[in-house]
Design a protein around this motif. Structure first.
Motif, short mmCIF file in Angstrom:
data_model
loop_
_atom_site.label_atom_id
_atom_site.label_comp_id
_atom_site.label_asym_id
_atom_site.label_seq_id
_atom_site.Cartn_x
_atom_site.Cartn_y
_atom_site.Cartn_z
N TYR A 1 0.57 -1.18 -0.13
CA TYR A 1 0.29 -0.22 -0.17
C TYR A 1 0.87 1.04 -0.42
O TYR A 1 2.05 0.88 1.00
N ALA A 2 0.72 2.48 -0.82
CA ALA A 2 1.02 3.31 -0.97
C ALA A 2 0.83 3.70 1.06
O ALA A 2 -0.48 3.73 1.42
N THR A 3 2.54 4.34 1.30
CA THR A 3 2.17 4.87 2.70
C THR A 3 1.12 6.09 2.63
O THR A 3 1.10 6.49 3.99
N GLY A 4 1.26 7.02 2.28
CA GLY A 4 0.41 8.17 1.98
C GLY A 4 0.42 9.11 0.64
O GLY A 4 1.02 8.42 -0.13
N ASN A 5 -0.60 10.25 0.74
CA ASN A 5 -0.49 10.86 -0.06
C ASN A 5 0.19 11.61 -1.11
O ASN A 5 1.24 11.75 -0.96
N GLY A 6 0.21 11.59 -2.98
CA GLY A 6 1.06 11.45 -3.49
C GLY A 6 1.48 11.15 -5.12
O GLY A 6 0.24 10.76 -5.72
#
Ligand SMILES: [Zn+2]
Length: 325
Positions: free
Chosen positions: A213-218
């Motif tokens: 999973y992506a760990t933060g927005n970006g």
């Protein structure tokens, strides 16, 4: 009937009738009228001095009522002022502290009308009305400043929310029980080359095909297939000088330039590149420096779990091939 008047004449030794001319009568009447007028004025002055006319009584009652209303208005303004003071206190000491910004100086908050006293003319006529208007004016100005402050806080909170959403604050794979960390951040003996090297990320051991999973927005900065090094890898640009790298992936399901949200699946665990077993190599890069990703795992962990993962993910002792410190 007019009474006849006499006087005693010593010359004739007789009582003689006094002759009254028309002028005498006229002056007598005039004197009487003048005296009456003076007395009337006196009575009138006494009356208006010591007694109120019905109109005056009515006006005085209205005046007293108005005074009461103004005093009530002042009390209401004071009450509103106290509510505003509470909001100002919350603003300065709570919201601005959370949003890491300076409180509004008291001089700005209490900014007076300034310049000449605009109520001077009124003050001379009615102190009560002038002070009421002054209080209302002050309240209006402070409310305006407070409303502007809320506008600013809303902007700051939105910016902060955006920033918080971008920080890589979760673990890249599901790690309940915190048992998946197989290799922490720091100096180690390279598993393949057998030489001391810096491990610039954290390894999470997981079966092939485990979602990442992506760990933060970006934004996806890089998504490339590779046979050496980190193998198939994805790099996310989170803004604020923050990047995350995901290596040894079996496959990825994103492409460069794509916007991504925290928690979205970007691919699956594999063992591509230089790897001995399926695992995810995860890095956090802050201002071009690789940092311990565990320092960012703040979102889903309680304090004890955070302490635990920090210990698991940080290499405190450098073990030599002989196992000595
Ligand atoms: Zn690694």
């Amino acid at each position: 009937m007019r009474r006849k008047k006499y006087y005693y004449d010593t010359r004739t030794c007789n009582y003689e009738k006094i002759k009254t001319s028309k002028w005498d009568i006229f002056f007598d009447a005039l004197g009487f009228l003048a005296l009456s007028f003076v007395v009337a004025i006196g009575i009138f002055w006494g009356y208006i001095t010591y007694f109120d006319s019905p109109k005056e009584i009515q006006l005085k009652e209205e005046n007293a009522l108005l005074q009461l209303h103004y005093e009530r208005i002042q009390q209401e303004i004071d009450k509103s002022g106290r509510v505003l003071a509470y909001l100002q206190d919350q603003d300065d000491n709570l919201y601005r502290t959370i949003l890491e910004t300076e409180p509004i100086p008291a001089a700005v908050r209490k900014a007076g009308v300034g310049g000449t006293n605009r109520y001077q003319e009124l003050t001379n006529k009615s102190v009560l009305i002038a002070t009421t208007l002054k209080k209302a004016d002050q309240l209006k100005r402070e409310l305006y400043i407070q409303s502007k402050s809320y506008d600013e806080l809303t902007k700051l909170a939105k910016a902060k929310e955006r920033m918080l959403a971008c920080i890589p604050a979760i673990q890249p794979i599901s790690n309940k029980g915190l048992k998946r960390i197989s290799d922490p951040f720091g100096m180690r003996l390279h598993p393949i080359h057998r030489i001391p090297t810096m491990h610039t990320g954290i390894d999470f051991a997981a079966p092939k095909g485990t979602p990442i999973y992506a760990t933060g927005n970006g934004t996806i900065k890089l998504a490339k297939k590779n046979f050496g090094g980190y193998g198939n890898q994805v790099v996310i640009d989170h803004g604020y000088g923050l990047f995350t790298l995901y290596g040894h992936m079996k496959e990825f399901k994103v492409k460069a330039g794509q916007r991504i949200k925290r928690g979205e699946c970007i691919g699956y665990v594999g063992s591509t590149g230089i790897s001995t077993a399926p695992h995810l190599h995860y890095e956090v890069i802050k201002n071009k420096k690789r940092v311990n990703p565990a320092h960012y795992f703040t979102s889903e962990l309680n304090a004890a779990e955070y302490e635990m993962i920090l210990a698991l993910a940080s290499r405190k002792i450098y073990a030599t091939p002989e196992g000595r410190k």
